[in-house]
Design a protein around this motif. Structure first.
Motif, PDB file in Angstrom:
ATOM      1  N   THR A 125       1.696  -4.043  -0.690  1.00  0.00           N
ATOM      2  CA  THR A 125       1.843  -2.975   0.171  1.00  0.00           C
ATOM      3  C   THR A 125       0.399  -2.605   0.841  1.00  0.00           C
ATOM      4  O   THR A 125       0.499  -1.673   2.021  1.00  0.00           O
ATOM      5  N   GLU A 126      -0.589  -2.521   0.417  1.00  0.00           N
ATOM      6  CA  GLU A 126      -1.865  -1.941   0.619  1.00  0.00           C
ATOM      7  C   GLU A 126      -2.369  -2.323   1.975  1.00  0.00           C
ATOM      8  O   GLU A 126      -2.991  -1.507   2.718  1.00  0.00           O
ATOM      9  N   TYR A 148       1.551  -2.802  -5.502  1.00  0.00           N
ATOM     10  CA  TYR A 148       0.559  -2.157  -4.720  1.00  0.00           C
ATOM     11  C   TYR A 148      -0.478  -3.003  -3.775  1.00  0.00           C
ATOM     12  O   TYR A 148      -0.960  -2.830  -2.936  1.00  0.00           O
ATOM     13  N   LYS A 168       7.437  -1.518  -0.172  1.00  0.00           N
ATOM     14  CA  LYS A 168       6.964  -0.229  -0.540  1.00  0.00           C
ATOM     15  C   LYS A 168       8.251   0.562  -0.996  1.00  0.00           C
ATOM     16  O   LYS A 168       8.142   1.388  -2.031  1.00  0.00           O
ATOM     17  N   SER A 217       8.823  -0.529  -4.597  1.00  0.00           N
ATOM     18  CA  SER A 217       7.823   0.195  -5.501  1.00  0.00           C
ATOM     19  C   SER A 217       8.217   1.556  -5.844  1.00  0.00           C
ATOM     20  O   SER A 217       8.185   2.011  -7.005  1.00  0.00           O
ATOM     21  N   ASN A 274       3.445   7.895 -10.298  1.00  0.00           N
ATOM     22  CA  ASN A 274       2.864   6.721  -9.985  1.00  0.00           C
ATOM     23  C   ASN A 274       2.399   6.118 -11.157  1.00  0.00           C
ATOM     24  O   ASN A 274       1.433   6.607 -11.559  1.00  0.00           O
TER      25      ASN A 274
END
Ligand SMILES: Nc1ncnc2c1ncn2[C@@H]1O[C@H](COP(=O)(O)OP(=O)(O)O)[C@@H](O)[C@H]1O
Ligand SMILES: O=P(O)(O)OC[C@H]1O[C@](O)(COP(=O)(O)O)[C@@H](O)[C@@H]1O
Ligand SMILES: [Mg+2]
Length: 498
Positions: free
Chosen positions: A427-428, A424, A194, A197, A6
């Motif tokens: 999607t968080e 991020y 997601k 990513s 990541n």
């Protein structure tokens, strides 16, 4: 499976509490990449526009309301064409994929991606991936040209097809590599982003010169950071037809009740905006605001009151509302869809039955209830005029970013400006209606429905243990909830969003 590699967020701090949540760039992991002048400089449509190119340092604040001495806060990179690009037109091989549920405007975004890549940047190799993520490795691709997509914005759905599940990062990136794709445009919701990513991380791990860019799609408007999602306006507009029908039906008969179910798995935005727009709705139930049926302050009591007052009523219920109540009475076998989303019970049918049962058993009123479920009809229509313009801007913005070498981002509107947002941030969390916010207060005052707030909970929120100790009441139903409806909006430490 892909590795758990990541990359780190790119955060830049500046004076006065300025923070830039930047997006990755191909040059972050591939050194010495050549650059080229942006071909838009020679495009007659754009070369006459003064300051068409965006300055590299332009950023957009996440919050426009700030306090005099407060920090400047989080910013995102402003979208738009750059002076230099990292791809030559002939070298670009772009791919477009649509994933997750349908949403009005998908075809418009596809059309504008194909046309803008071609008209603005001279790109003529654009592939459509058939049927969502699994199409990368399980299906043939579809060749897309400005001619083949010319009329598709007039149709609902997605000409590429879509699916849930089937995200296999390794197989997808293998396919990207095998096909020589170097720009991937991924249109989809929270789940899709997601997945995007994960694709970006794997592409970066392999050191590929491949841009991975997302375009946020959600009819529910549940994606955070962005002002609103494309298709949302269309959905709210189309919902009016169902609400009108419910109103006409209920108004035409004694003690008529119209129940309309709208989409909104975890976020009640469509229901809230459709209610505010219509003014015919007497009660709006959303996932964020728990409700109860029986007893003082409950839904049944309110229905009885409204029927006595006006002889009819309209209830709008978002599909994710009251799921805890529904699952108490209905057992379901299948708990998740192929993407891992919780499968919901039909709250519209359930609530309609509960209302009918209640009035049959406990009231002398003879009610007449009509249930309307327009959810898939709403989702399947083409986008309206304003969403069409929005889709065009989104598509053009995401292309400018890709040509400029940015990657690992979603394009989105923030405070009316197009931006590049790191995956991020999208999607968080989920964007949800804040029931202590002014918008929900406006809805409550427009429908006059009960808040269903439990007095005990409100008091807990407001003065925490102090009043909780005094009440000593653990009962589920809270007769006093209505009387404090307005008060809660002004509780200072109740995270009121302005
Ligand atoms: N956490 C995740 N990691 C990788 N892919 C995911 C993830 N969640 C969902 N996906 C994939 O994204 C696609 C769409 O997700 P879904 O939740 O169905 O719709 P949406 O993107 O509209 O929320 C599916 O193909 C699914 O497999
Ligand atoms: O029946 P389907 O096609 O799986 O989709 C139903 C779901 O799709 C949605 O319309 C959109 O959800 P996604 O954004 O996750 O695709 C939800 O409102 C709804 O619960
Ligand atoms: Mg989703």
């Amino acid at each position: 499976m892909a590795s758990a590699f990541n990359s780190k967020p790119k955060i830049v701090n500046g004076p006065g509490g300025y923070v830039l949540e930047d997006v990755p760039h191909l040059s972050d992991y591939i050194p010495d990449l050549p650059t080229y002048p942006n071909p838009l400089k020679n495009n007659p449509a754009y070369s006459v526009v003064k300051q068409y190119f965006v300055h590299d340092d332009d950023t957009v604040p996440q919050k426009v309301v700030v306090h005099k001495d407060g920090p400047r806060g989080i910013h995102f990179r402003r979208a738009g064409p750059r002076q230099k690009v990292y791809f030559q037109s002939d070298d670009v091989k772009a791919a477009i994929v649509t994933c997750g549920g349908l949403c009005p405007g998908l075809n418009t975004v596809i059309r504008e991606l194909v046309c803008s890549l071609n008209y603005m940047y001279g790109v003529n190799k654009v592939l459509g991936i058939d049927g969502g993520y699994r199409g990368f490795y399980a299906r043939n691709t579809i060749t897309l040209t400005p001619k083949s997509v010319n009329d598709i914005h007039k149709r609902g759905g997605t000409i590429l097809g879509t699916s849930r599940g089937g995200h296999d990062t390794t197989k997808i990136v293998d396919s990207i590599q095998d096909r020589g794709i170097n720009q991937v445009y991924i249109i989809g919701g929270d789940g899709t982003q997601k997945g995007a990513s994960a694709i970006y991380e794997e592409v970066r791990r392999r050191g590929l010169k491949v841009v991975v860019a997302g375009i946020p799609k959600t009819i529910d408007n549940d994606i955070p950071v962005i002002d609103k999602s494309f298709g949302f306006d269309t959905a709210v507009e189309e919902a009016q037809r169902a609400i009108n029908a419910a109103h006409v039906e209920s108004e035409s008969i004694e003690n008529g009740i119209g129940v309309v179910k709208l989409m909104g798995r975890n976020s009640g935005y469509i229901a809230m905006y459709a209610t505010l727009a219509s003014r015919d709705v007497d009660c709006c139930l959303i996932p964020e605001s728990p409700f109860y049926l029986e007893g003082p302050g409950g839904l049944f009591q309110y229905i009885e009151k409204k029927l006595k007052e006006q002889g009819h009523m309209v209830i709008v219920v978002a599909e994710g509302a009251g799921q805890d109540l529904v699952s108490e009475s209905i057992q379901s076998m299948q708990k998740q869809d192929a993407s891992g989303n919780k499968l919901l019970q039909d709250v519209g049918l359930w609530i309609s039955q509960r209302i009918k049962d209640h009035f049959a058993k406990h009231s002398t009123m003879n009610i007449n209830l009509k249930y309307i479920d327009p959810t898939y009809m709403i989702r399947a229509i083409p986008s309206n005029a304003s969403d069409n313009v929005y889709c065009t801007l989104l598509a053009q913005s995401v292309i400018h970013g890709a040509m400029a070498g940015y990657t690992g981002y979603t394009s989105g509107l923030v405070n009316g400006r197009q931006t590049y947002i790191p995956f991020y941030r999208i999607t968080e969390t989920q964007h949800k209606v804040v029931i202590t916010d002014r918008m929900w207060a406006r809805l409550l005052s427009s429908t006059t429905q009960p808040t269903f707030w439990c007095a005990k909970d409100v008091i807990e929120d407001k003065r925490e243990e102090e009043l909780f100790d005094q009440s000593g009441d653990d009962d589920e139903q809270c007769p006093d909830a209505n009387s404090i409806a307005n008060e809660i909006i002004h509780i200072p430490n109740n995270s009121v969003k302005v």
